[in-house]
Design an enzyme around this catalytic site. Structure first.
Site, PDB file in Angstrom:
ATOM      1  N   ILE A  59       0.875  -1.168   0.000  1.00 20.94           N
ATOM      2  CA  ILE A  59       0.000   0.000   0.000  1.00 20.94           C
ATOM      3  C   ILE A  59       0.912   1.219   0.000  1.00 20.94           C
ATOM      4  O   ILE A  59       1.847   1.310   0.802  1.00 20.94           O
ATOM      5  CB  ILE A  59      -0.951  -0.016   1.220  1.00 20.94           C
ATOM      6  CG1 ILE A  59      -1.861   1.227   1.218  1.00 20.94           C
ATOM      7  CG2 ILE A  59      -0.198  -0.116   2.536  1.00 20.94           C
ATOM      8  CD1 ILE A  59      -2.927   1.183   2.310  1.00 20.94           C
ATOM      9  N   SER A  60       0.685   2.133  -0.938  1.00 24.28           N
ATOM     10  CA  SER A  60       1.573   3.293  -1.074  1.00 24.28           C
ATOM     11  C   SER A  60       1.534   4.180   0.165  1.00 24.28           C
ATOM     12  O   SER A  60       0.530   4.229   0.881  1.00 24.28           O
ATOM     13  CB  SER A  60       1.176   4.124  -2.296  1.00 24.28           C
ATOM     14  OG  SER A  60       1.376   3.406  -3.486  1.00 24.28           O
TER      15      SER A  60
END
Length: 211
Positions: A59-60
């Site tokens: 997840i960024s």
């Protein structure tokens, strides 16, 4: 770990790092990032860092989600955005609160199935999903006013350029190594303008769907 104060601290940090779009920051503030990571990592959900989500994906970090969203929306609201790489669904959820419609492509079906569940839980109903190869985009529904790519491509996929509407903006990390360059591409009247921006680190954009 998910208190309003914790989220406020994150937003203050993003603001201090140069992000200034109030609408984007407010959406980041109210989007429950802890729902998009494994329970064991929920206590780290509001750190400004990428986190693993399985299948060798991440997840960024919130900064990058906000940064790419700001770049996409720099010319004003968009009604039709293509996202390449649904992943956890976090960037998808942020986009769904910023634009009229989101069309999201993911090659790993298990990730996309879970992302769908999260968006249903959040009552975000303006997203359509496709399981497939992100390099191909989603030509059947093109063109798009904006395209955002959440994995790094060695070269800009021609299919995505072809699916960008006139005046549309494509935000994509480009590079074959562990470190890439964030690129903004705008479709002009007589071609494309390309702008190299930040140094970034993304997982690679791979070919072919995976169950």
């Amino acid at each position: 770990m998910t208190s309003q104060r914790t989220r406020d601290r994150l937003i203050q940090r993003l603001y201090e790092e140069g992000l200034s779009n109030a609408h984007v920051l407010e959406v980041i503030r109210r989007t429950p990032r802890h729902l998009f990571v494994d329970e064991a990592l929920a206590h780290r959900a509001y750190e400004d860092t990428a986190l693993p989500i399985g299948h060798n994906q991440t997840i960024s970090q919130p900064f990058m989600v906000a940064r790419m969203s700001e770049l996409l929306l720099a010319d004003g609201p968009l009604d039709k955005v293509l996202e390449i790489g649904t992943g956890s669904g976090y960037q998808t959820a942020v986009l769904a609160q910023l634009v009229e419609r989101v069309f999201s492509v993911e090659r790993i079906q298990a990730l996309q199935d879970r992302a769908k569940e999260r968006l249903v839980e959040l009552k975000l109903r303006n997203v359509v999903f496709r399981w497939g190869d992100g390099w191909e985009g989603w030509p059947a529904l093109a063109p798009y006013n904006g395209i955002i790519v959440t994995a790094a491509a060695a070269d800009v996929p021609q299919a995505l350029l072809d699916q960008l509407a006139p005046g549309g903006r494509l935000v994509i990390p480009v590079g074959a190594g562990e470190v890439q360059q964030l690129m903004l591409i705008i479709r002009e009247e007589n071609g494309f303008s390309r702008h190299l921006l930040d140094t970034v680190r993304f997982v690679p954009l791979l070919n072919g769907p995976v169950i």
